[in-house]
Design a protein around this motif. Sequence first.
Motif, PDB file in Angstrom:
ATOM      1  N   ASP A 128      -3.481  -7.079  -0.490  1.00  0.00           N
ATOM      2  CA  ASP A 128      -2.601  -5.979  -0.879  1.00  0.00           C
ATOM      3  C   ASP A 128      -3.275  -5.185  -1.989  1.00  0.00           C
ATOM      4  O   ASP A 128      -3.535  -5.704  -3.075  1.00  0.00           O
ATOM      5  CB  ASP A 128      -1.251  -6.523  -1.360  1.00  0.00           C
ATOM      6  N   PHE A 129      -3.586  -3.907  -1.697  1.00  0.00           N
ATOM      7  CA  PHE A 129      -4.272  -3.047  -2.659  1.00  0.00           C
ATOM      8  C   PHE A 129      -3.344  -1.973  -3.227  1.00  0.00           C
ATOM      9  O   PHE A 129      -3.824  -0.952  -3.723  1.00  0.00           O
ATOM     10  CB  PHE A 129      -5.474  -2.367  -1.988  1.00  0.00           C
ATOM     11  N   ASP A 130      -2.045  -2.185  -3.187  1.00  0.00           N
ATOM     12  CA  ASP A 130      -1.116  -1.169  -3.689  1.00  0.00           C
ATOM     13  C   ASP A 130      -1.220  -1.000  -5.200  1.00  0.00           C
ATOM     14  O   ASP A 130      -1.040   0.105  -5.725  1.00  0.00           O
ATOM     15  CB  ASP A 130       0.322  -1.535  -3.305  1.00  0.00           C
ATOM     16  N   GLN A 131      -1.495  -2.068  -5.906  1.00  0.00           N
ATOM     17  CA  GLN A 131      -1.563  -1.948  -7.364  1.00  0.00           C
ATOM     18  C   GLN A 131      -2.778  -1.153  -7.828  1.00  0.00           C
ATOM     19  O   GLN A 131      -2.811  -0.668  -8.956  1.00  0.00           O
ATOM     20  CB  GLN A 131      -1.585  -3.336  -7.989  1.00  0.00           C
ATOM     21  N   TRP A 132      -3.767  -1.009  -6.959  1.00  0.00           N
ATOM     22  CA  TRP A 132      -4.932  -0.177  -7.274  1.00  0.00           C
ATOM     23  C   TRP A 132      -4.840   1.207  -6.635  1.00  0.00           C
ATOM     24  O   TRP A 132      -5.779   1.998  -6.762  1.00  0.00           O
ATOM     25  CB  TRP A 132      -6.216  -0.868  -6.814  1.00  0.00           C
ATOM     26  N   ASP A 133      -3.755   1.499  -5.925  1.00  0.00           N
ATOM     27  CA  ASP A 133      -3.544   2.807  -5.297  1.00  0.00           C
ATOM     28  C   ASP A 133      -4.694   3.147  -4.346  1.00  0.00           C
ATOM     29  O   ASP A 133      -5.265   4.245  -4.380  1.00  0.00           O
ATOM     30  CB  ASP A 133      -3.396   3.887  -6.375  1.00  0.00           C
ATOM     31  N   LYS A 134      -5.022   2.196  -3.479  1.00  0.00           N
ATOM     32  CA  LYS A 134      -6.146   2.375  -2.568  1.00  0.00           C
ATOM     33  C   LYS A 134      -5.848   3.407  -1.478  1.00  0.00           C
ATOM     34  O   LYS A 134      -6.747   4.091  -1.003  1.00  0.00           O
ATOM     35  CB  LYS A 134      -6.504   1.038  -1.912  1.00  0.00           C
TER      36      LYS A 134
END
Length: 223
Positions: A128-134
């Motif tokens: 999950d890359f949502d916290q890095w705004d991928k």
Amino acid sequence: MWRIVVILARLTPSMATIPAIRGPRLGRKQVFLPNFVLTLLRTPNLPSTFASFIVPLKLNKLDLRDYLYNCYGIQVLGVRSYIQIQKLTQDKPSARRPKPRKWFRPRSIKKMTVEMELPFAWPEEPKDFDQWDKSTYDAASEYRKDYESKFSPKHKQEPTVDRKSISEQAKAMLKGEDSWAPSNPDAVGLWRNVEEREVETDVDVSKIPVGEENVMETPKKEN
């Protein structure tokens, strides 16, 4: 002096046979603020005792070995390096409007693979890359790639997105996987109740005699 050493060797024969344990032979150059960047690559195909890095072109094997030992305490058994030459491109990759027939070769990439004494385990790759705004980063990269491709010399030769979609729909219709349907079904019925009317009637079109097609009347001059 030599007599004392010989006497000590005779008194303690077991100590003379013990090999001396020494650390790795490191360089004498002291660097307190290194101004280079090392990139550790994820290599799942290599054994756990091997690690691969992208290093600057001026960095050598001894520098990498000293760096890993002094900063992380890693004992390096061997280092292998190779330089990867990049392909030729038209103009620089950062150019918004690449100039045709202006060739440019990007800087080569140097990689080093070290063999360590102890194994190293990579952490699990995040899913999950949502916290890095991928998603925003990928969308911006795709938009920049599409925008720069418009200025490419081969842009007019490549098919557009609309042509690709029309080609895919035509292939699906030929195979029987899809059927044609109007985009606006309500507008189809409007053309069925249109009355047929003749636009022009009794129009007299005089024929031009043969040989007088290019003859033009010259205006008369008034005295």
